[in-house]
Design a protein around this motif. Structure first.
Motif, PDB file in Angstrom:
ATOM      1  N   VAL A 174       0.833  -1.208   0.000  1.00 12.05           N
ATOM      2  CA  VAL A 174       0.000   0.000   0.000  1.00 12.05           C
ATOM      3  C   VAL A 174       0.869   1.261   0.000  1.00 12.05           C
ATOM      4  CG1 VAL A 174      -1.666   1.350   1.350  1.00 12.05           C
ATOM      5  CG2 VAL A 174      -1.991  -1.118   1.076  1.00 12.05           C
ATOM      6  N   ILE A 175       1.922   1.248   0.806  1.00 12.69           N
ATOM      7  CA  ILE A 175       2.827   2.410   0.884  1.00 12.69           C
ATOM      8  C   ILE A 175       3.500   2.654  -0.467  1.00 12.69           C
ATOM      9  CG2 ILE A 175       5.006   3.232   1.899  1.00 12.69           C
ATOM     10  CD1 ILE A 175       4.093   1.788   4.513  1.00 12.69           C
ATOM     11  N   LEU A 176       4.015   1.593  -1.067  1.00  9.41           N
ATOM     12  CA  LEU A 176       4.682   1.725  -2.369  1.00  9.41           C
ATOM     13  C   LEU A 176       3.710   2.205  -3.446  1.00  9.41           C
ATOM     14  CD1 LEU A 176       6.907  -1.498  -2.351  1.00  9.41           C
ATOM     15  CD2 LEU A 176       7.721   0.858  -2.298  1.00  9.41           C
ATOM     16  N   PHE A 177       2.483   1.696  -3.407  1.00  8.84           N
ATOM     17  CA  PHE A 177       1.466   2.115  -4.376  1.00  8.84           C
ATOM     18  C   PHE A 177       1.124   3.593  -4.190  1.00  8.84           C
ATOM     19  CE2 PHE A 177      -3.073   2.667  -5.517  1.00  8.84           C
ATOM     20  CZ  PHE A 177      -2.977   2.395  -6.870  1.00  8.84           C
ATOM     21  N   THR A 178       0.998   4.034  -2.944  1.00 13.80           N
ATOM     22  CA  THR A 178       0.693   5.439  -2.643  1.00 13.80           C
ATOM     23  C   THR A 178       1.796   6.352  -3.152  1.00 13.80           C
ATOM     24  OG1 THR A 178      -0.473   4.698  -0.647  1.00 13.80           O
ATOM     25  CG2 THR A 178       0.037   7.043  -0.800  1.00 13.80           C
ATOM     26  N   ILE A 179       3.056   5.955  -2.901  1.00 17.86           N
ATOM     27  CA  ILE A 179       4.204   6.735  -3.388  1.00 17.86           C
ATOM     28  C   ILE A 179       4.174   6.833  -4.912  1.00 17.86           C
ATOM     29  CG2 ILE A 179       6.731   6.767  -3.598  1.00 17.86           C
ATOM     30  CD1 ILE A 179       6.805   5.450  -0.775  1.00 17.86           C
ATOM     31  N   ALA A 180       3.865   5.702  -5.568  1.00 18.85           N
ATOM     32  CA  ALA A 180       3.804   5.678  -7.037  1.00 18.85           C
ATOM     33  C   ALA A 180       2.728   6.623  -7.566  1.00 18.85           C
ATOM     34  CB  ALA A 180       3.542   4.249  -7.521  1.00 18.85           C
ATOM     35  N   VAL A 181       1.564   6.651  -6.902  1.00 18.43           N
ATOM     36  CA  VAL A 181       0.463   7.529  -7.325  1.00 18.43           C
ATOM     37  C   VAL A 181       0.852   8.989  -7.152  1.00 18.43           C
ATOM     38  CG1 VAL A 181      -1.905   8.266  -6.781  1.00 18.43           C
ATOM     39  CG2 VAL A 181      -1.360   5.832  -6.905  1.00 18.43           C
ATOM     40  N   VAL A 182       1.510   9.323  -6.019  1.00 14.25           N
ATOM     41  CA  VAL A 182       1.948  10.699  -5.768  1.00 14.25           C
ATOM     42  C   VAL A 182       2.940  11.144  -6.838  1.00 14.25           C
ATOM     43  CG1 VAL A 182       3.226  12.181  -4.170  1.00 14.25           C
ATOM     44  CG2 VAL A 182       1.498  10.599  -3.282  1.00 14.25           C
ATOM     45  N   VAL A 183       3.908  10.278  -7.144  1.00  9.96           N
ATOM     46  CA  VAL A 183       4.903  10.606  -8.178  1.00  9.96           C
ATOM     47  C   VAL A 183       4.226  10.770  -9.541  1.00  9.96           C
ATOM     48  CG1 VAL A 183       6.913   9.724  -9.437  1.00  9.96           C
ATOM     49  CG2 VAL A 183       6.808   9.494  -6.948  1.00  9.96           C
ATOM     50  N   LEU A 184       3.259   9.897  -9.829  1.00  8.60           N
ATOM     51  CA  LEU A 184       2.558   9.941 -11.118  1.00  8.60           C
ATOM     52  C   LEU A 184       1.819  11.262 -11.319  1.00  8.60           C
ATOM     53  CD1 LEU A 184       1.827   8.195 -13.638  1.00  8.60           C
ATOM     54  CD2 LEU A 184      -0.244   7.539 -12.418  1.00  8.60           C
ATOM     55  N   THR A 185       1.207  11.788 -10.246  1.00 12.36           N
ATOM     56  CA  THR A 185       0.449  13.038 -10.360  1.00 12.36           C
ATOM     57  C   THR A 185       1.345  14.243 -10.619  1.00 12.36           C
ATOM     58  OG1 THR A 185       0.488  13.272  -7.953  1.00 12.36           O
ATOM     59  CG2 THR A 185      -1.457  12.229  -8.922  1.00 12.36           C
ATOM     60  N   THR A 186       2.631  14.137 -10.285  1.00 16.57           N
ATOM     61  CA  THR A 186       3.551  15.265 -10.487  1.00 16.57           C
ATOM     62  C   THR A 186       4.250  15.204 -11.841  1.00 16.57           C
ATOM     63  OG1 THR A 186       5.367  14.063  -9.409  1.00 16.57           O
ATOM     64  CG2 THR A 186       3.983  15.443  -8.002  1.00 16.57           C
ATOM     65  N   LEU A 187       4.048  14.102 -12.564  1.00 15.65           N
ATOM     66  CA  LEU A 187       4.716  13.959 -13.866  1.00 15.65           C
ATOM     67  C   LEU A 187       3.869  14.576 -14.966  1.00 15.65           C
ATOM     68  CD1 LEU A 187       5.920  10.243 -13.734  1.00 15.65           C
ATOM     69  CD2 LEU A 187       7.372  12.238 -13.612  1.00 15.65           C
ATOM     70  N   GLY A 188       4.527  15.285 -15.879  1.00 13.53           N
ATOM     71  CA  GLY A 188       3.828  15.734 -17.072  1.00 13.53           C
ATOM     72  C   GLY A 188       3.805  14.594 -18.080  1.00 13.53           C
ATOM     73  N   GLY A 189       2.937  14.671 -19.044  1.00 15.95           N
ATOM     74  CA  GLY A 189       2.886  13.588 -20.023  1.00 15.95           C
ATOM     75  C   GLY A 189       2.414  14.055 -21.376  1.00 15.95           C
ATOM     76  N   GLU A 190       2.954  13.453 -22.410  1.00 13.93           N
ATOM     77  CA  GLU A 190       2.558  13.772 -23.773  1.00 13.93           C
ATOM     78  C   GLU A 190       2.733  12.515 -24.601  1.00 13.93           C
ATOM     79  OE1 GLU A 190       3.194  17.531 -26.838  1.00 13.93           O
ATOM     80  OE2 GLU A 190       4.509  17.250 -25.109  1.00 13.93           O
ATOM     81  N   PHE A 191       1.762  12.221 -25.463  1.00 19.82           N
ATOM     82  CA  PHE A 191       1.824  10.966 -26.216  1.00 19.82           C
ATOM     83  C   PHE A 191       3.013  10.962 -27.171  1.00 19.82           C
ATOM     84  CE2 PHE A 191       0.540   7.616 -29.093  1.00 19.82           C
ATOM     85  CZ  PHE A 191       0.028   6.684 -28.216  1.00 19.82           C
ATOM     86  N   ILE A 192       3.162  12.031 -27.955  1.00 17.02           N
ATOM     87  CA  ILE A 192       4.335  12.159 -28.828  1.00 17.02           C
ATOM     88  C   ILE A 192       5.069  13.435 -28.431  1.00 17.02           C
ATOM     89  CG2 ILE A 192       5.152  12.445 -31.201  1.00 17.02           C
ATOM     90  CD1 ILE A 192       2.716  10.951 -32.139  1.00 17.02           C
ATOM     91  N   PRO A 193       6.241  13.335 -27.805  1.00 17.27           N
ATOM     92  CA  PRO A 193       6.950  14.544 -27.354  1.00 17.27           C
ATOM     93  C   PRO A 193       7.475  15.360 -28.536  1.00 17.27           C
ATOM     94  CG  PRO A 193       8.323  12.602 -27.072  1.00 17.27           C
ATOM     95  CD  PRO A 193       6.977  12.105 -27.500  1.00 17.27           C
ATOM     96  N   LYS A 194       7.563  16.657 -28.342  1.00 16.11           N
ATOM     97  CA  LYS A 194       8.137  17.536 -29.364  1.00 16.11           C
ATOM     98  C   LYS A 194       9.657  17.498 -29.229  1.00 16.11           C
ATOM     99  CE  LYS A 194       4.191  20.672 -29.557  1.00 16.11           C
ATOM    100  NZ  LYS A 194       3.679  22.022 -29.268  1.00 16.11           N
ATOM    101  N   LEU A 195      10.326  17.270 -30.341  1.00 11.69           N
ATOM    102  CA  LEU A 195      11.785  17.176 -30.320  1.00 11.69           C
ATOM    103  C   LEU A 195      12.388  18.537 -30.656  1.00 11.69           C
ATOM    104  CD1 LEU A 195      12.226  13.799 -32.217  1.00 11.69           C
ATOM    105  CD2 LEU A 195      12.246  14.174 -29.759  1.00 11.69           C
ATOM    106  N   GLU A 196      12.918  19.204 -29.638  1.00 10.85           N
ATOM    107  CA  GLU A 196      13.580  20.494 -29.836  1.00 10.85           C
ATOM    108  C   GLU A 196      15.073  20.226 -30.031  1.00 10.85           C
ATOM    109  OE1 GLU A 196      12.146  23.252 -30.303  1.00 10.85           O
ATOM    110  OE2 GLU A 196      10.116  22.910 -29.590  1.00 10.85           O
ATOM    111  N   GLU A 197      15.456  19.855 -31.258  1.00 13.29           N
ATOM    112  CA  GLU A 197      16.850  19.481 -31.502  1.00 13.29           C
ATOM    113  C   GLU A 197      17.723  20.686 -31.861  1.00 13.29           C
ATOM    114  OE1 GLU A 197      16.114  16.606 -34.565  1.00 13.29           O
ATOM    115  OE2 GLU A 197      16.241  14.945 -33.142  1.00 13.29           O
ATOM    116  N   GLY A 198      17.079  21.835 -32.093  1.00 12.81           N
ATOM    117  CA  GLY A 198      17.858  23.030 -32.409  1.00 12.81           C
ATOM    118  C   GLY A 198      18.246  23.146 -33.866  1.00 12.81           C
ATOM    119  N   ASP A 199      17.701  22.303 -34.737  1.00  6.39           N
ATOM    120  CA  ASP A 199      18.027  22.366 -36.167  1.00  6.39           C
ATOM    121  C   ASP A 199      16.801  22.774 -36.970  1.00  6.39           C
ATOM    122  OD1 ASP A 199      20.468  21.453 -35.458  1.00  6.39           O
ATOM    123  OD2 ASP A 199      20.166  19.393 -36.126  1.00  6.39           O
ATOM    124  N   PHE A 200      17.045  23.520 -38.050  1.00  9.61           N
ATOM    125  CA  PHE A 200      15.960  23.916 -38.955  1.00  9.61           C
ATOM    126  C   PHE A 200      16.336  23.523 -40.377  1.00  9.61           C
ATOM    127  CE2 PHE A 200      15.698  26.814 -35.366  1.00  9.61           C
ATOM    128  CZ  PHE A 200      14.355  26.798 -35.070  1.00  9.61           C
TER     129      PHE A 200
END
Length: 273
Positions: free
Chosen positions: A188-214
């Motif tokens: 239960v403790i480990l699951f609670t910690i995992a849920v807390v960490v999960l709520t603080t994470l941002g998420g995106e299905f396909i991340p934008k790649l800022e490689e600095g090239d054009f």
């Protein structure tokens, strides 16, 4: 499995499932590339075959009705395989259906995500469907034909190893069962910690790649010669380097390369900034 013939029967499902999957890909127009073929896991494909062949092997070596038999006839072998395979068919079939269901939501994706991941889900589904059909038909038939009809009643090396592993597992399981509250609390403790960490994470299905090239597509008038294109791109590169200090380098590609995957005329150039 602990048996060479049984291992070969199981492993033969892999190329046959792949043949079925490639045939279906050809039929539905799914191209073979890193995205479509990259998610194929042979462990998923042989899952049903392992269950059925293992059931047959277990019945031949542990069945009480065969305890005094040293060799089976083909008819007896057919009967034993049919009995054990029929008993385990539900487990094998539902195991593969569950895996198949996991990939179904990917087929509902749209846009860029759909174009990227739909071929992967389709290919895995085709391969699992092929393995599913082979588990129902091919695997029991090959087990009846190829597995040894000589029955050994003494445990082999694999049996000894699995018995040793089971004894170790039982020993630790009995110890853990003496402290149920502590085990559940830790979970239960480990699951609670995992849920807390999960709520603080941002998420995106396909991340934008800022490689600095054009990649800048530069064109001069149609019909212009190579000299005109070179002069125009050099002027553009000089302007970029002088006016924008953050630009480190400008590399220009004019026309098509030796392998024209992106055919372009002489008046067109790509500037990598």
């Amino acid at each position: 499995l602990g048996n060479l013939r049984a291992g070969l029967v199981v492993s033969s499902v892999i190329p046959l499932s792949m043949l079925f999957a490639i045939s279906m890909m050809n039929l539905f127009g799914v191209s073979g590339n890193l995205m479509s073929l990259g998610a194929l896991d042979f462990g998923l494909i042989v899952d049903g075959a392992v269950i059925i062949v293992e059931a047959v092997m277990h019945r031949l070596s542990h069945s009480k009705s065969l305890s005094h038999v040293n060799r089976l006839t083909q008819k007896q072998m057919d009967t034993e395989v049919q009995s054990s395979a029929s008993r385990m068919m539900n487990s094998a079939v539902f195991g593969q259906i569950i895996i198949l269901i996991v990939y179904l939501p990917i087929l509902s994706l749209e846009g860029i995500e759909g174009k990227m991941f739909k071929p992967m889900a389709q290919t895995v589904s085709f391969a699992i469907l092929g393995a599913f059909l082979l588990s129902l038909t091919y695997v029991p038939m090959m087990s009846a034909l190829l597995l040894s009809k000589k029955i050994k009643h003494t445990p082999n090396l694999t049996d000894k190893f699995m018995n040793w592993l089971e004894r170790k597992y039982q020993h630790w399981l009995e110890k853990v069962l003496h402290f149920p509250k502590m085990v559940v609390s830790m979970a239960v403790i480990l699951f609670t910690i995992a849920v807390v960490v999960l709520t603080t994470l941002g998420g995106e299905f396909i991340p934008k790649l800022e490689e600095g090239d054009f990649a800048v597509d530069t064109r001069v008038l149609t019909g212009s010669n190579l000299t005109t294109t070179i002069e125009a791109t050099q002027k553009t590169a000089d302007l970029l380097l002088k006016r924008f200090p953050e630009v480190e380098k400008v590399v220009t590609k004019i026309g098509s390369g030796e392998i024209p995957t992106d055919p372009m005329p002489i008046e067109a150039s790509d500037m990598m900034v």
